[in-house]
Design a protein around this motif. Structure first.
Motif, PDB file in Angstrom:
ATOM      1  N   VAL A   1      -5.034  18.891  -0.720  1.00  0.00           N
ATOM      2  CA  VAL A   1      -5.669  17.636  -0.318  1.00  0.00           C
ATOM      3  C   VAL A   1      -4.952  16.511  -1.041  1.00  0.00           C
ATOM      4  CG1 VAL A   1      -7.780  16.275  -0.274  1.00  0.00           C
ATOM      5  CG2 VAL A   1      -7.888  18.737   0.100  1.00  0.00           C
ATOM      6  N   ARG A   2      -4.476  15.547  -0.305  1.00  0.00           N
ATOM      7  CA  ARG A   2      -3.693  14.442  -0.863  1.00  0.00           C
ATOM      8  C   ARG A   2      -4.623  13.405  -1.501  1.00  0.00           C
ATOM      9  NH1 ARG A   2      -1.389   9.682   2.084  1.00  0.00           N
ATOM     10  NH2 ARG A   2       0.615   9.093   1.175  1.00  0.00           N
ATOM     11  N   LYS A   3      -5.279  13.829  -2.554  1.00  0.00           N
ATOM     12  CA  LYS A   3      -6.224  12.966  -3.260  1.00  0.00           C
ATOM     13  C   LYS A   3      -5.473  12.171  -4.322  1.00  0.00           C
ATOM     14  CE  LYS A   3     -10.167  13.226  -6.386  1.00  0.00           C
ATOM     15  NZ  LYS A   3     -11.145  14.110  -7.029  1.00  0.00           N
ATOM     16  N   ARG A   4      -5.453  10.850  -4.177  1.00  0.00           N
ATOM     17  CA  ARG A   4      -4.653  10.002  -5.061  1.00  0.00           C
ATOM     18  C   ARG A   4      -5.422   9.510  -6.280  1.00  0.00           C
ATOM     19  NH1 ARG A   4      -3.304   5.393  -1.074  1.00  0.00           N
ATOM     20  NH2 ARG A   4      -5.555   5.629  -0.849  1.00  0.00           N
ATOM     21  N   TYR A   5      -6.736   9.475  -6.172  1.00  0.00           N
ATOM     22  CA  TYR A   5      -7.579   9.040  -7.285  1.00  0.00           C
ATOM     23  C   TYR A   5      -9.005   9.456  -6.952  1.00  0.00           C
ATOM     24  CZ  TYR A   5      -8.627   5.210  -4.089  1.00  0.00           C
ATOM     25  OH  TYR A   5      -9.014   4.486  -2.986  1.00  0.00           O
TER      26      TYR A   5
ATOM     27  N   ASP B   1     -18.049   4.918  -9.232  1.00  0.00           N
ATOM     28  CA  ASP B   1     -17.410   3.640  -9.549  1.00  0.00           C
ATOM     29  C   ASP B   1     -16.070   3.980 -10.188  1.00  0.00           C
ATOM     30  OD1 ASP B   1     -16.602   1.160 -10.438  1.00  0.00           O
ATOM     31  OD2 ASP B   1     -18.591   0.533 -11.077  1.00  0.00           O
ATOM     32  N   SER B   2     -14.987   3.748  -9.456  1.00  0.00           N
ATOM     33  CA  SER B   2     -13.693   4.309  -9.837  1.00  0.00           C
ATOM     34  C   SER B   2     -12.581   3.270  -9.783  1.00  0.00           C
ATOM     35  CB  SER B   2     -13.343   5.478  -8.906  1.00  0.00           C
ATOM     36  OG  SER B   2     -12.052   5.955  -9.134  1.00  0.00           O
ATOM     37  N   GLU B   3     -11.688   3.353 -10.758  1.00  0.00           N
ATOM     38  CA  GLU B   3     -10.444   2.596 -10.746  1.00  0.00           C
ATOM     39  C   GLU B   3      -9.288   3.573 -10.548  1.00  0.00           C
ATOM     40  OE1 GLU B   3     -10.610  -1.021 -13.795  1.00  0.00           O
ATOM     41  OE2 GLU B   3     -11.088   0.888 -14.746  1.00  0.00           O
ATOM     42  N   GLY B   4      -8.468   3.329  -9.542  1.00  0.00           N
ATOM     43  CA  GLY B   4      -7.298   4.159  -9.319  1.00  0.00           C
ATOM     44  C   GLY B   4      -6.036   3.477  -9.782  1.00  0.00           C
TER      45      GLY B   4
ATOM     46  N   PRO C   1       1.991   7.550  -5.795  1.00  0.00           N
ATOM     47  CA  PRO C   1       1.944   8.397  -7.003  1.00  0.00           C
ATOM     48  C   PRO C   1       0.604   9.100  -7.135  1.00  0.00           C
ATOM     49  CG  PRO C   1       1.604   6.102  -7.604  1.00  0.00           C
ATOM     50  CD  PRO C   1       1.907   6.111  -6.129  1.00  0.00           C
ATOM     51  N   TYR C   2       0.634  10.360  -7.539  1.00  0.00           N
ATOM     52  CA  TYR C   2      -0.581  11.091  -7.868  1.00  0.00           C
ATOM     53  C   TYR C   2      -1.044  10.701  -9.280  1.00  0.00           C
ATOM     54  CZ  TYR C   2      -0.408  14.362  -3.896  1.00  0.00           C
ATOM     55  OH  TYR C   2      -0.439  14.938  -2.648  1.00  0.00           O
ATOM     56  N   PRO C   3      -2.276  11.039  -9.643  1.00  0.00           N
ATOM     57  CA  PRO C   3      -2.771  10.686 -10.980  1.00  0.00           C
ATOM     58  C   PRO C   3      -2.011  11.408 -12.088  1.00  0.00           C
ATOM     59  CG  PRO C   3      -4.584  11.261  -9.509  1.00  0.00           C
ATOM     60  CD  PRO C   3      -3.322  11.658  -8.818  1.00  0.00           C
ATOM     61  N   GLY C   4      -1.930  10.757 -13.224  1.00  0.00           N
ATOM     62  CA  GLY C   4      -1.406  11.405 -14.423  1.00  0.00           C
ATOM     63  C   GLY C   4      -2.511  12.182 -15.118  1.00  0.00           C
ATOM     64  N   ARG C   5      -2.291  12.473 -16.396  1.00  0.00           N
ATOM     65  CA  ARG C   5      -3.269  13.236 -17.179  1.00  0.00           C
ATOM     66  C   ARG C   5      -4.621  12.524 -17.145  1.00  0.00           C
ATOM     67  NH1 ARG C   5      -0.923  12.954 -21.840  1.00  0.00           N
ATOM     68  NH2 ARG C   5       0.299  14.878 -21.588  1.00  0.00           N
ATOM     69  N   THR C   6      -5.666  13.278 -16.776  1.00  0.00           N
ATOM     70  CA  THR C   6      -6.998  12.704 -16.618  1.00  0.00           C
ATOM     71  C   THR C   6      -8.022  13.548 -17.362  1.00  0.00           C
ATOM     72  OG1 THR C   6      -6.392  11.875 -14.413  1.00  0.00           O
ATOM     73  CG2 THR C   6      -8.736  11.939 -14.953  1.00  0.00           C
TER      74      THR C   6
ATOM     75  N   ASP D   1     -10.957   8.662  -3.463  1.00  0.00           N
ATOM     76  CA  ASP D   1      -9.966   8.268  -2.454  1.00  0.00           C
ATOM     77  C   ASP D   1     -10.576   8.460  -1.063  1.00  0.00           C
ATOM     78  OD1 ASP D   1      -7.757   7.700  -0.967  1.00  0.00           O
ATOM     79  OD2 ASP D   1      -6.451   9.211  -1.874  1.00  0.00           O
ATOM     80  N   TYR D   2     -10.838   7.366  -0.382  1.00  0.00           N
ATOM     81  CA  TYR D   2     -11.609   7.424   0.858  1.00  0.00           C
ATOM     82  C   TYR D   2     -10.757   7.313   2.118  1.00  0.00           C
ATOM     83  CZ  TYR D   2     -10.985   2.329   0.686  1.00  0.00           C
ATOM     84  OH  TYR D   2     -10.455   1.063   0.627  1.00  0.00           O
ATOM     85  N   ASN D   3      -9.480   6.942   1.982  1.00  0.00           N
ATOM     86  CA  ASN D   3      -8.713   6.702   3.198  1.00  0.00           C
ATOM     87  C   ASN D   3      -7.362   7.403   3.242  1.00  0.00           C
ATOM     88  OD1 ASN D   3      -7.401   5.183   1.288  1.00  0.00           O
ATOM     89  ND2 ASN D   3      -7.502   3.251   2.396  1.00  0.00           N
ATOM     90  N   HIS D   4      -7.046   8.254   2.252  1.00  0.00           N
ATOM     91  CA  HIS D   4      -5.771   8.961   2.292  1.00  0.00           C
ATOM     92  C   HIS D   4      -5.883  10.427   1.882  1.00  0.00           C
ATOM     93  CE1 HIS D   4      -3.867   5.096   2.877  1.00  0.00           C
ATOM     94  NE2 HIS D   4      -2.686   5.662   2.956  1.00  0.00           N
ATOM     95  N   ALA D   5      -7.073  10.916   1.595  1.00  0.00           N
ATOM     96  CA  ALA D   5      -7.234  12.285   1.092  1.00  0.00           C
ATOM     97  C   ALA D   5      -7.265  13.274   2.256  1.00  0.00           C
ATOM     98  CB  ALA D   5      -8.503  12.396   0.244  1.00  0.00           C
ATOM     99  N   VAL D   6      -6.105  13.464   2.889  1.00  0.00           N
ATOM    100  CA  VAL D   6      -6.009  14.346   4.050  1.00  0.00           C
ATOM    101  C   VAL D   6      -5.651  15.764   3.606  1.00  0.00           C
ATOM    102  CG1 VAL D   6      -5.451  12.519   5.674  1.00  0.00           C
ATOM    103  CG2 VAL D   6      -3.613  13.633   4.409  1.00  0.00           C
ATOM    104  N   LEU D   7      -5.947  16.721   4.462  1.00  0.00           N
ATOM    105  CA  LEU D   7      -5.741  18.134   4.163  1.00  0.00           C
ATOM    106  C   LEU D   7      -4.454  18.626   4.819  1.00  0.00           C
ATOM    107  CD1 LEU D   7      -6.829  20.925   3.151  1.00  0.00           C
ATOM    108  CD2 LEU D   7      -8.017  21.098   5.344  1.00  0.00           C
TER     109      LEU D   7
END
Length: 790
Positions: A108-112, A246-249, A776-781, A115-121
C-alpha cells in the motif's frame, strides 16, 4: 490546524466525546451485570462454522466461524489471512491499510499517517499506478474507489479502524466468478467485529517522525484518539465507533530545475540554499523548495446494527461518516544575502528571477503550491443474509457511497489577482451497488453451487471554478467540468464439485454488461458530449485441487478478467489549443487478462506451513497513460500486451522459545510485449518492465511471546529495483518522481498490563531508509499507544 471549519470540529469532537463518555460511564457496571449480558449471538451467520484458519482439506480454505469472511470458501486458490489479534500484537497499525504490511506481494503506497488520496494497493502483477486492478471490501461493502485508476483513487481505508478488525482475508487473482474483473490483482476483505455482550474500548496513539530530507530538519507528528461502544441484547446487537486523526506528513513534492546555462534576468536576486542532485534520468538538477506538506485532520464515525430473525438469518445496517480537512503547504529552500527566504512573491509580483551560481532562473507560483481540502463522505450499506442451512443459503445487499462534500482549493495567482486560485468541487460523485446471491448444496450431492446477480454504478461530477481568494472565496466562473456515469450489470454461476475423495474442482462463469453514458467534458472554450457505449463480456473460471497426503495439497487455478475503463479514464480530460480532447479517451477498450497459478501447500504441526506458487498473467489492452502523437499530450491509452510470470514462496514456522516466524519471497518478471504507442520514439517500450512492478519482493515477521503479558515483534520488508516510466528511462530510483528499491525494519512491543489496559510502542523504518514512489516515503517513525478495553 487553522483551516479546519469550526462547525466540523465541533461536530466531530461531539461524536468522539459522546462515545468516550458512554465508555467511561459504563466502567461502573459490575462484573455480575457484564456476565448477565454474556449470552452469545451466533456470529457464524455469514459463513458456516469451520475449523480455524490454516486447517485445510483438499486445498480448500477454511474460515473460523467466529470471524466469517465474505470471500468464497470453496475456491482452491491462493488465500492469505491475518487476524485482528495478530495485527494489534505485531503491527504498528495506525490505519486500516497497515494490516496488509507483511502479506505476500502486497504494497500500500501509504506516504504518511492518514494518507487519504494516494494510498493505493499494488499486487503481484499490478503497480501502484493501477488501483482499479484490485478490490477492497469491509464486511462485503465495497471500499475500492473505482471511479478512476491511479494514485488519487485510493480505497476508502478511513471507514475501517484498526481496532475493529476481526480479520483480513486476501484472495490473489480473478478466480472467483463472484467478483468483477477488477479482482485481477487481488480481493481484500476486512471483517469487523460485532459484540456478543456489552463492551467499550478507547485508544490513544502518538507518532513522531524526525525528518531531514535534503538537509531540512523538521519533526512531523500524528495524534490519534478513538472510542467504541457496543452490546448484544438477545437477537439485537449494535456497535458505535468514533475516532480522530490529526497528522502532519513530510513534504511530498519539490520545486526543481535542470541546470541553467542562461544569464540572470534583470533584477535577479542572488540566492543560496538550492540542493544539487540527480533527477530520475540521472541528469543534474537543483531542488529549490518543498511542497504538499499536508497538515490533516480526519474524523470517522461508524454505526453497525444487526438483528438475528432466527439462528442463521441476519439483517445488518452500516452507516459510515468520514471527513477530512487538510492544508498543503510549501517552503522555499532559497535565501538571499540577508537571510531572507526568497520565493515567487519576493519582489511583490507572482514571479521572481533569481541567480544561482551565476546562472539565471525564474520562480513561479507552481513551484510553491498551496492547497486546502474539505471533504465529507458518507456510506450506507444494508444486507440480509441466510447462512447455508438445509442445503440453501442466500444474501441480498446494497451499498451507497456518496461525496456529500468534496472541495479542494488551490493557489493559482494571476497578474491581476495575487490571491486567486481554483476550486475543484466533486459533490455528487460516488457509487452504489446492489446484489443478490445464493448457495445451494443439493441433498446427497457432491456439488455446491453459487449464483448471483449484481449492479454497480459509478457517478463522476467534477466542477472546476475560478476563485478570486483561493482560501475562502466563493466559486466564480466555471473553467472546466467533467461528468459521466458507468454501470456494470453482472450474472454469475459457480459449481464446486468434490468429485472424488481427494479431488475438488470449481467451474465458474461471469457475464457482464458494461455501459458508459452522460459523459461530458467542458472547458471555458470547448464542450464535448460523449456518446453512450456498451459492451458485454464473459469471463470463465476454473480451479482444481488434489490432496496428495494429510500434509500436501496441489492447487491449480485459471481465470479471465475484464477490467472495464473507469469513468475518470473515459471523461476526465481536457483540450489542447486546437480544441482536441486530450489526457483521457472516451473510446478506450476494456483491459482483458488471463491469470493462472499452480501451488503446492504443506501444512505441518501447529501453525507450520509452506506454500510455493507459480503464477502467470497475460493482459491485453492494458490501460496506461502515454504519449498520443496526434495531440502531443500524455493520454490514457491501451497497451497491446503485458505478460507477467513469477513465483511466490510463503510460510510460517513455530520456533523454540515461543517464537513464530512468517515470511514470503516473490519474483515477478513483468514485461511489455507489444505496444503501438511509445514514450519518445517508436518501439521504446517494447521489452521494458511494467511500471512499478519490481522483480523481487520479500517480507519477514518474527513474533516472540516473551511472557504471557509481553509480546515483541521484528518485521522487515524488501522491494527490488523498479521503474515509473513505460520506457524505463528513470534509471535513478532514488529521486523525486522516481520509484526506488527499499529495505525497512520495524519493531513493536505490546504489554498487556491487565484485562483492561494495554500499552504498545514501536518503530517503523528503524533503519531510516530513504525510499521513493514518486513521492518520498516516511523516515524513521516512533509510535506509542494506550488502549483500554471493557
Amino acid at each position: 490546524m487553522h483551516s479546519i471549519s469550526r462547525a466540523r470540529r465541533l461536530r466531530a469532537r461531539a461524536l468522539t466525546v459522546i462515545a468516550s463518555a458512554c465508555a467511561a460511564a459504563f466502567t461502573t457496571v459490575s462484573a455480575a451485570e457484564d456476565v448477565a449480558k454474556d449470552a452469545a449471538v451466533d456470529t457464524s451467520v455469514l459463513a458456516p462454522a469451520l475449523p480455524p484458519a490454516r486447517a485445510q482439506s483438499l486445498g480448500i480454505v477454511r474460515v473460523d466461524g467466529a470471524a466469517p469472511t465474505s470471500l468464497p470458501s470453496r475456491i482452491p486458490t491462493t488465500m492469505e489471512s491475518v487476524t485482528g489479534e495478530a495485527i494489534a500484537r505485531d503491527v504498528n497499525a495506525t490505519d486500516a491499510e497497515d494490516a496488509l504490511k507483511y502479506l505476500p506481494s502486497l504494497l500500500v503506497r501509504k506516504r504518511y499517517i492518514g494518507d487519504y488520496n494516494h494510498a493505493v494497493l499494488s499486487t503481484r502483477a499490478s503497480g501502484t499506478g493501477n488501483s482499479a486492478r484490485s478490490l477492497v471490501y469491509a464486511d462485503g461493502i465495497l471500499l475500492s474507489n473505482l471511479l478512476g485508476n491511479g494514485a488519487t483513487f485510493a480505497p476508502r481505508w478511513g471507514l475501517v479502524s484498526p481496532e475493529e478488525i476481526a480479520r483480513v482475508d486476501v484472495m490473489y487473482g480473478p478466480f472467483s466468478a463472484a467478483y468483477s474483473g477488477n479482482a485481477v490483482g487481488a480481493v481484500v476483505d476486512y471483517q469487523t467485529r460485532m459484540p456478543t455482550r456489552f463492551e467499550a474500548h478507547a485508544r490513544v496513539g502518538y507518532s513522531h517522525q524526525p525528518n531531514d530530507l535534503y538537509g531540512h530538519k523538521h519533526d512531523y507528528d500524528a495524534k490519534q484518539a478513538s472510542a467504541s461502544i457496543g452490546s448484544a441484547e438477545g437477537a439485537f446487537s449494535w456497535w458505535l465507533h468514533a475516532g480522530r486523526t490529526d497528522s502532519e506528513g513530510q513534504p511530498q513534492t519539490f520545486a526543481t530545475r535542470t541546470l541553467s546555462s542562461s544569464a540572470p534576468a534583470a533584477g535577479a536576486v542572488p540566492v543560496t540554499g538550492a540542493v544539487a542532485g540527480l533527477n530520475r534520468s540521472n541528469q543534474p538538477w537543483l531542488l529549490l523548495g518543498s511542497g504538499t506538506q499536508y497538515d490533516t485532520v480526519q474524523d470517522q464515525a461508524k454505526l453497525k446494527l444487526a438483528y438475528d430473525f432466527e439462528p442463521g438469518l441476519r439483517a445488518m445496517y452500516v452507516f459510515g461518516l468520514w471527513s477530512n480537512d487538510s492544508d498543503g503547504r510549501s517552503q522555499s529552500f532559497l535565501t538571499d544575502t540577508n537571510g531572507r527566504t526568497i520565493d515567487h512573491r519576493a519582489g511583490g509580483g507572482i514571479t521572481q528571477p533569481v541567480t544561482i551560481d551565476g546562472k539565471g532562473y525564474s520562480l513561479s507560483a507552481s513551484d510553491f503550491p498551496q492547497t486546502r481540502d474539505e471533504l465529507e463522505h458518507r456510506m450506507h450499506a444494508i444486507s440480509l443474509k441466510r447462512r447455508v442451512r438445509d442445503g440453501l443459503g442466500w444474501e441480498v445487499s446494497g451499498s451507497l457511497y456518496d461525496y456529500l462534500a468534496d472541495r479542494s482549493r488551490a493557489y493559482a495567482p494571476t497578474s491581476t489577482a495575487a490571491n486567486a486560485g481554483r476550486l475543484t468541487d466533486q459533490a455528487g460523485t460516488g457509487w452504489n451497488t446492489l446484489s443478490g446471491k445464493l448457495t445451494w448444496t443439493p441433498d446427497g450431492s457432491d456439488h455446491t453451487i453459487d449464483a448471483g446477480v449484481s449492479q454497480e454504478r459509478y457517478r463522476l461530477r467534477t466542477r472546476v471554478s475560478a476563485l478570486t481568494d483561493w482560501r475562502s472565496g466563493d466559486a466564480g466562473a466555471l473553467t472546466s467540468r467533467f461528468d459521466g456515469d458507468t454501470r456494470v450489470r453482472a450474472v454469475f454461476a459457480q459449481d464446486a464439485w468434490a468429485f472424488a475423495p481427494d479431488w475438488t474442482a470449481v467451474l465458474g462463469l461471469r457475464g457482464e454488461h458494461w455501459q458508459s453514458f452522460d459523459g461530458v467534458t467542458q472547458s471555458t472554450t470547448n464542450l464535448r458530449n460523449h456518446p453512450s457505449r456498451a459492451q458485454t463480456a464473459w469471463s470463465p473460471k476454473a480451479a482444481l485441487s488434489y490432496g496428495l497426503s494429510e500434509q500436501w495439497v496441489i492447487k491449480a487455478s485459471t481465470g479471465r478478467a475484464v477490467r472495464f475503463p473507469t469513468v475518470s479514464e473515459l471523461f476526465q480530460g481536457g483540450f489542447n489549443a486546437a480544441g482536441q480532447f486530450i489526457n483521457n479517451d472516451p473510446n478506450l477498450k476494456a483491459e482483458r487478462s488471463w491469470t493462472s497459478e499452480l501451488s503446492a501447500e504443506w501444512t505441518g504441526q501447529d501453525r507450520d506451513a509452506l506454500r510455493v506458487t507459480l503464477f502467470h498473467e497475460d493482459s491485453r489492452d492494458a490501460l496506461y497513460s502515454q504519449l498520443n502523437v496526434a495531440t502531443n499530450a500524455n493520454t490514457v491509452q491501451n497497451i497491446d500486451r503485458i505478460r507477467t510470470r513469477g513465483v511466490e514462496f510463503s510460510g510460517t514456522a513455530g520456533l523454540p522459545q515461543h517464537v513464530t516466524l512468517t515470511g514470503s519471497v516473490t519474483f515477478a518478471d513483468s514485461i511489455i510485449l507489444a505496444n503501438a504507442g511509445y514514450a519518445t520514439v517508436p518501439g521504446d517500450t517494447i521489452g521494458k518492465w511494467q511500471p512499478r512492478v519490481p522483480r523481487w519482493r520479500a517480507t519477514v515477521l518474527a513474533q516472540w511471546q516473551a511472557r504471557d503479558d509481553l509480546s515483541l515483534s521484528l518485521g522487515a520488508r524488501y522491494s527490488g529495483k523498479q521503474f515509473s516510466t513505460l520506457d524505463n528511462s528513470d534509471v535513478n530510483g532514488f529521486a523525486y518522481m522516481a520509484a526506488s528499491k527499499y529495505f525497512t525494519v520495524d519493531l513493536r512491543a505490546q504489554w498487556k498490563i491487565d484485562r483492561q489496559w494495554t500499552l504498545a510502542a514501536g518503530v517503523d523504518n528503524l533503519n531510516n531508509y530513504q525510499y521513493w514512489n514518486f513521492h518520498p516515503y516516511p523516515g524513521r517513525t516512533f509510535q506509542v499507544e494506550a488502549r483500554w478495553d471493557f
